[in-house]
Write an enzyme that holds these catalytic residues in place. Structure first.
Site, PDB file in Angstrom:
ATOM      1  CG  MET A  30      54.097  37.080  -6.402  1.00 22.62           C
ATOM      2  SD  MET A  30      52.320  37.118  -6.204  1.00 22.62           S
ATOM      3  CE  MET A  30      51.859  38.113  -7.599  1.00 22.62           C
ATOM      4  CG  LEU A  33      62.084  35.787 -11.882  1.00 21.98           C
ATOM      5  CD1 LEU A  33      63.428  35.212 -11.448  1.00 21.98           C
ATOM      6  CD2 LEU A  33      61.463  36.614 -10.756  1.00 21.98           C
ATOM      7  N   GLY A  36      62.832  43.957 -14.473  1.00 18.81           N
ATOM      8  CA  GLY A  36      62.509  44.703 -13.252  1.00 18.81           C
ATOM      9  C   GLY A  36      62.964  43.914 -12.030  1.00 18.81           C
ATOM     10  CG  HIS A  37      61.017  40.224 -11.015  1.00 19.31           C
ATOM     11  ND1 HIS A  37      60.299  39.879 -12.138  1.00 19.31           N
ATOM     12  CD2 HIS A  37      60.122  40.373 -10.015  1.00 19.31           C
ATOM     13  CE1 HIS A  37      59.015  39.814 -11.836  1.00 19.31           C
ATOM     14  NE2 HIS A  37      58.869  40.131 -10.556  1.00 19.31           N
ATOM     15  CD  GLN A 148      58.098  54.398  -6.550  1.00 26.70           C
ATOM     16  OE1 GLN A 148      58.567  54.010  -5.475  1.00 26.70           O
ATOM     17  NE2 GLN A 148      57.044  55.193  -6.617  1.00 26.70           N
ATOM     18  CG  ASP A 150      54.137  46.367  -7.432  1.00 19.80           C
ATOM     19  OD1 ASP A 150      53.108  46.353  -8.118  1.00 19.80           O
ATOM     20  OD2 ASP A 150      55.083  45.590  -7.627  1.00 19.80           O
ATOM     21  CB  SER A 185      53.826  44.284 -15.466  1.00 18.93           C
ATOM     22  OG  SER A 185      52.820  43.406 -15.008  1.00 18.93           O
TER      23      SER A 185
HETATM   24  O1  PAF Z   1      55.444  42.439  -5.693  1.00 22.90           O
HETATM   25  C1  PAF Z   1      55.224  41.212  -5.682  1.00 22.90           C
HETATM   26  O2  PAF Z   1      55.628  40.462  -6.584  1.00 22.90           O
HETATM   27  C2  PAF Z   1      54.439  40.601  -4.551  1.00 22.90           C
HETATM   28  O3  PAF Z   1      53.411  41.436  -4.143  1.00 22.90           O
HETATM   29  C3  PAF Z   1      55.311  40.178  -3.356  1.00 22.90           C
HETATM   30  C4  PAF Z   1      55.970  41.374  -2.690  1.00 22.90           C
HETATM   31  C5  PAF Z   1      56.366  39.191  -3.823  1.00 22.90           C
HETATM   32  C6  PAF Z   1      54.451  39.479  -2.304  1.00 22.90           C
HETATM   33  O4  PAF Z   1      53.847  38.334  -2.805  1.00 22.90           O
END
Ligand code: PAF
Length: 281
Positions: A30, A33, A36-37, A148, A150, A185
């Site tokens: 989403m 960034l 983590g991303h 992990q 989430d 986050s």
């Molecule tokens: O983890 C996230 O950022 C969101 O839940 C995802 C998997 C991109 C879905 O919108």
């Protein structure tokens, strides 16, 4: 890096990649960034021939009183970062095309979606599953990467993939933390300095859970009590839930006899943060 906004254009890029026999690694995000991303992006770059990242703040996974409008966005910075990492495609679909007027199709994973975060965020996982399936259908990835952090999201998505016979492999990578333990986050951005300090109760209480377990404690209630005491001492923290559950059904376990998930959601001021750890033997 090619930036694509339209579904058709993404589909034709995908069919071109596939026709050349190359594998696709996919990182759905989403945006806004953080490291983590980027750990997911780097793993995709290592494992797949072509890496696609999507940025879409998915309205369907936010409740009416949640922070969809305020969710942090910075597409320019995100695209620069992804370009620098060497990502091949950035897919930034438009909401109107993903959810056209009168849209009626949603995906649900019953029961699992109602536990833990599902209790205070009804409809959240239905939104997550729906967007994930849509993106999988558009991008047709060989592997898709998730964090992990989430934990419930990945358990639910794995179940969806299995039961809907999707071919994508879901790969889950460890939580990335700040040096002091705070799990990364996008929502950390909202924290004031004071709240940022208070937010350490999440990782601190998880550490205590881990060490009680290592010392032989198997009684979930005793571990949860200790965690709640640590959190209770922080005036800015309010507990949404602290639970120890099994990793298949997400049901509470009273005695820890096999791999279990300790998960918590805590409000720090107005910001709801989540964290978790897997208790191993
Ligand atoms: O983890 C996230 O950022 C969101 O839940 C995802 C998997 C991109 C879905 O919108």
């Amino acid at each position: 890096m090619k930036v694509i906004k339209k579904i058709d254009e993404m589909r034709s890029a995908v069919s071109d990649i596939k026709s050349r026999g190359m594998s696709i690694g996919f990182v759905p995000t989403m945006g806004y960034l953080h490291e983590g991303h980027l750990s997911l992006v780097r793993e995709s770059l290592r494992k797949a021939d072509v890496t696609v990242v999507s940025i879409f703040v998915n309205p369907a996974q936010f409740g009416p009183r949640e922070d969809f409008k305020e969710y942090p966005r910075d597409l320019n910075r995100d695209s620069e970062v992804l370009e620098r990492e060497g990502v091949d495609y950035l897919f930034v679909p438009e909401s109107d095309e993903i959810y056209p007027q009168g849209h009626k199709a949603f995906v649900e994973v019953y029961d699992l979606q109602d536990k833990l975060c599902g209790r205070s965020r009804p409809g959240h996982f239905r939104g997550v599953c729906t967007i994930a399936l849509k993106l999988f259908n558009i991008i047709n990835p060989d592997i898709s990467f998730f964090g992990q952090k989430d934990a419930q999201q990945v358990i639910i998505l794995k179940r969806m993939v299995k039961e809907l016979h999707l071919e994508v492999i879901i790969e889950v990578l460890p939580i990335i933390r700040e040096e002091d333990g705070l799990a990364l986050s996008s929502r950390n951005k909202y924290l004031t300095q004071e709240e940022r300090k208070a937010a350490l109760v999440l990782s601190k209480s998880l550490k205590v859970a881990q060490s009680m377990m290592e010392k032989g404690q198997r009684d979930s209630a005793a571990i949860i009590k200790e965690m709640k005491e640590i959190i209770g001492r922080e005036p800015l923290a309010k507990i949404d839930y602290v639970e120890i559950v099994d990793i298949d059904k997400l049901d509470p376990v009273s005695r820890i006899e096999k791999k279990a998930l300790v998960a918590l959601a805590i409000f720090i001021g107005k910001i709801r943060l989540i964290d978790n750890t897997i208790l191993l033997f």
